[in-house]
Design a protein around this motif. Structure first.
Motif, PDB file in Angstrom:
ATOM      1  N   MET A 273      37.388 -33.590  50.689  1.00  0.00           N
ATOM      2  CA  MET A 273      36.132 -33.514  51.411  1.00  0.00           C
ATOM      3  C   MET A 273      35.119 -34.396  50.707  1.00  0.00           C
ATOM      4  SD  MET A 273      33.913 -30.154  52.172  1.00  0.00           S
ATOM      5  CE  MET A 273      32.390 -30.263  52.993  1.00  0.00           C
ATOM      6  N   GLY A 274      34.424 -35.182  51.453  1.00  0.00           N
ATOM      7  CA  GLY A 274      33.454 -36.091  50.866  1.00  0.00           C
ATOM      8  C   GLY A 274      32.157 -36.120  51.654  1.00  0.00           C
ATOM      9  N   TRP A 275      31.123 -36.643  51.021  1.00  0.00           N
ATOM     10  CA  TRP A 275      29.803 -36.777  51.631  1.00  0.00           C
ATOM     11  C   TRP A 275      29.375 -38.233  51.556  1.00  0.00           C
ATOM     12  CZ3 TRP A 275      30.958 -32.778  48.286  1.00  0.00           C
ATOM     13  CH2 TRP A 275      30.835 -31.494  48.792  1.00  0.00           C
ATOM     14  N   ARG A 276      28.649 -38.681  52.545  1.00  0.00           N
ATOM     15  CA  ARG A 276      28.030 -40.003  52.485  1.00  0.00           C
ATOM     16  C   ARG A 276      26.922 -39.924  51.453  1.00  0.00           C
ATOM     17  NH1 ARG A 276      30.026 -44.451  53.645  1.00  0.00           N
ATOM     18  NH2 ARG A 276      28.019 -45.329  54.128  1.00  0.00           N
ATOM     19  N   ALA A 277      26.879 -40.922  50.600  1.00  0.00           N
ATOM     20  CA  ALA A 277      25.902 -40.910  49.519  1.00  0.00           C
ATOM     21  C   ALA A 277      25.480 -42.328  49.193  1.00  0.00           C
ATOM     22  CB  ALA A 277      26.486 -40.243  48.283  1.00  0.00           C
ATOM     23  N   LYS A 278      24.381 -42.424  48.475  1.00  0.00           N
ATOM     24  CA  LYS A 278      23.880 -43.701  47.976  1.00  0.00           C
ATOM     25  C   LYS A 278      23.728 -43.572  46.477  1.00  0.00           C
ATOM     26  CE  LYS A 278      19.550 -44.989  48.697  1.00  0.00           C
ATOM     27  NZ  LYS A 278      18.345 -45.573  49.282  1.00  0.00           N
ATOM     28  N   VAL A 279      24.256 -44.523  45.743  1.00  0.00           N
ATOM     29  CA  VAL A 279      24.114 -44.552  44.286  1.00  0.00           C
ATOM     30  C   VAL A 279      23.157 -45.677  43.929  1.00  0.00           C
ATOM     31  CG1 VAL A 279      25.268 -45.057  42.108  1.00  0.00           C
ATOM     32  CG2 VAL A 279      26.358 -43.567  43.759  1.00  0.00           C
ATOM     33  N   ILE A 280      22.190 -45.355  43.106  1.00  0.00           N
ATOM     34  CA  ILE A 280      21.268 -46.356  42.573  1.00  0.00           C
ATOM     35  C   ILE A 280      21.536 -46.445  41.082  1.00  0.00           C
ATOM     36  CG2 ILE A 280      18.865 -47.012  42.240  1.00  0.00           C
ATOM     37  CD1 ILE A 280      18.199 -45.274  44.691  1.00  0.00           C
ATOM     38  N   VAL A 281      22.019 -47.596  40.627  1.00  0.00           N
ATOM     39  CA  VAL A 281      22.269 -47.803  39.205  1.00  0.00           C
ATOM     40  C   VAL A 281      20.920 -48.055  38.545  1.00  0.00           C
ATOM     41  CG1 VAL A 281      23.404 -49.251  37.486  1.00  0.00           C
ATOM     42  CG2 VAL A 281      24.565 -48.715  39.632  1.00  0.00           C
ATOM     43  N   ILE A 282      20.562 -47.193  37.582  1.00  0.00           N
ATOM     44  CA  ILE A 282      19.235 -47.287  36.973  1.00  0.00           C
ATOM     45  C   ILE A 282      19.283 -47.709  35.510  1.00  0.00           C
ATOM     46  CG2 ILE A 282      18.103 -45.681  38.536  1.00  0.00           C
ATOM     47  CD1 ILE A 282      18.595 -43.448  36.551  1.00  0.00           C
ATOM     48  N   GLU A 283      20.462 -47.705  34.895  1.00  0.00           N
ATOM     49  CA  GLU A 283      20.564 -48.086  33.497  1.00  0.00           C
ATOM     50  C   GLU A 283      21.920 -48.702  33.258  1.00  0.00           C
ATOM     51  OE1 GLU A 283      20.543 -45.553  29.550  1.00  0.00           O
ATOM     52  OE2 GLU A 283      18.818 -45.125  30.789  1.00  0.00           O
ATOM     53  N   PRO A 284      22.101 -49.816  32.675  1.00  0.00           N
ATOM     54  CA  PRO A 284      21.090 -50.683  32.109  1.00  0.00           C
ATOM     55  C   PRO A 284      20.247 -51.357  33.192  1.00  0.00           C
ATOM     56  CG  PRO A 284      23.222 -51.751  31.978  1.00  0.00           C
ATOM     57  CD  PRO A 284      23.451 -50.364  32.515  1.00  0.00           C
ATOM     58  N   PHE A 285      19.023 -51.688  32.867  1.00  0.00           N
ATOM     59  CA  PHE A 285      18.066 -52.188  33.840  1.00  0.00           C
ATOM     60  C   PHE A 285      18.556 -53.454  34.536  1.00  0.00           C
ATOM     61  CE2 PHE A 285      14.347 -54.739  35.015  1.00  0.00           C
ATOM     62  CZ  PHE A 285      13.782 -53.869  35.911  1.00  0.00           C
ATOM     63  N   GLU A 286      19.236 -54.335  33.800  1.00  0.00           N
ATOM     64  CA  GLU A 286      19.679 -55.597  34.406  1.00  0.00           C
ATOM     65  C   GLU A 286      20.810 -55.402  35.409  1.00  0.00           C
ATOM     66  OE1 GLU A 286      21.705 -54.997  30.484  1.00  0.00           O
ATOM     67  OE2 GLU A 286      19.632 -55.079  31.085  1.00  0.00           O
ATOM     68  N   ALA A 287      21.407 -54.199  35.442  1.00  0.00           N
ATOM     69  CA  ALA A 287      22.485 -53.922  36.398  1.00  0.00           C
ATOM     70  C   ALA A 287      21.979 -53.156  37.611  1.00  0.00           C
ATOM     71  CB  ALA A 287      23.586 -53.122  35.699  1.00  0.00           C
TER      72      ALA A 287
ATOM     73  N   GLU B 249      31.142 -43.110  49.835  1.00  0.00           N
ATOM     74  CA  GLU B 249      31.541 -41.721  49.952  1.00  0.00           C
ATOM     75  C   GLU B 249      31.697 -41.113  48.568  1.00  0.00           C
ATOM     76  OE1 GLU B 249      34.864 -39.021  52.229  1.00  0.00           O
ATOM     77  OE2 GLU B 249      35.355 -41.074  51.706  1.00  0.00           O
ATOM     78  N   PHE B 250      31.118 -39.940  48.374  1.00  0.00           N
ATOM     79  CA  PHE B 250      31.204 -39.205  47.120  1.00  0.00           C
ATOM     80  C   PHE B 250      32.099 -37.986  47.315  1.00  0.00           C
ATOM     81  CE2 PHE B 250      29.380 -35.727  44.476  1.00  0.00           C
ATOM     82  CZ  PHE B 250      29.810 -36.205  43.263  1.00  0.00           C
ATOM     83  N   THR B 251      33.097 -37.836  46.455  1.00  0.00           N
ATOM     84  CA  THR B 251      33.977 -36.671  46.500  1.00  0.00           C
ATOM     85  C   THR B 251      33.863 -35.914  45.187  1.00  0.00           C
ATOM     86  OG1 THR B 251      35.857 -37.952  45.694  1.00  0.00           O
ATOM     87  CG2 THR B 251      35.634 -37.735  48.074  1.00  0.00           C
ATOM     88  N   ILE B 252      33.994 -34.594  45.277  1.00  0.00           N
ATOM     89  CA  ILE B 252      33.869 -33.759  44.086  1.00  0.00           C
ATOM     90  C   ILE B 252      35.197 -33.653  43.349  1.00  0.00           C
ATOM     91  CG2 ILE B 252      33.355 -31.430  43.282  1.00  0.00           C
ATOM     92  CD1 ILE B 252      31.317 -31.250  45.521  1.00  0.00           C
ATOM     93  N   PHE B 253      36.295 -33.497  44.091  1.00  0.00           N
ATOM     94  CA  PHE B 253      37.616 -33.402  43.476  1.00  0.00           C
ATOM     95  C   PHE B 253      38.503 -34.487  44.031  1.00  0.00           C
ATOM     96  CE2 PHE B 253      35.950 -29.062  43.445  1.00  0.00           C
ATOM     97  CZ  PHE B 253      35.871 -28.883  42.067  1.00  0.00           C
TER      98      PHE B 253
END
Length: 77
Positions: free
Chosen positions: A1-15, A22-26
């Motif tokens: 089971m998965g959810w639509r998600a958005k990932v924001i890379v915040i560290e390191p700053f240059e990345a 899709e994000f899955t827990i298991f």
């Protein structure tokens, strides 16, 4: 089971990057729409926090390059 998600890379700053996918827990994994796969180091208790609040800061690792980054996962509706 998965959810639509958005990932924001915040560290390191240059990345800094925003990705949707899709994000899955298991297994704890984020699969970006562009095909990249990230392992998410998320405590099982934090899953409930993520489901309630809709976002959480977590360490993530890109498969293949093994780059460790810090990101924020937002649940999309």
């Amino acid at each position: 089971m998965g959810w639509r998600a958005k990932v924001i890379v915040i560290e390191p700053f240059e990345a800094y990057e925003e990705m949707e996918g899709e994000f899955t827990i298991f297994p704890r994994r984020f699969r970006a729409d562009d095909g990249r796969i990230f392992t998410v180091f998320l405590d099982p208790a934090d899953v409930f926090t993520w489901l309630i609040k809709g976002h959480i800061d977590v360490p993530i690792e890109e498969k293949g390059t093994e780059r460790l980054m810090r990101g924020c996962i937002h649940r999309l509706k």
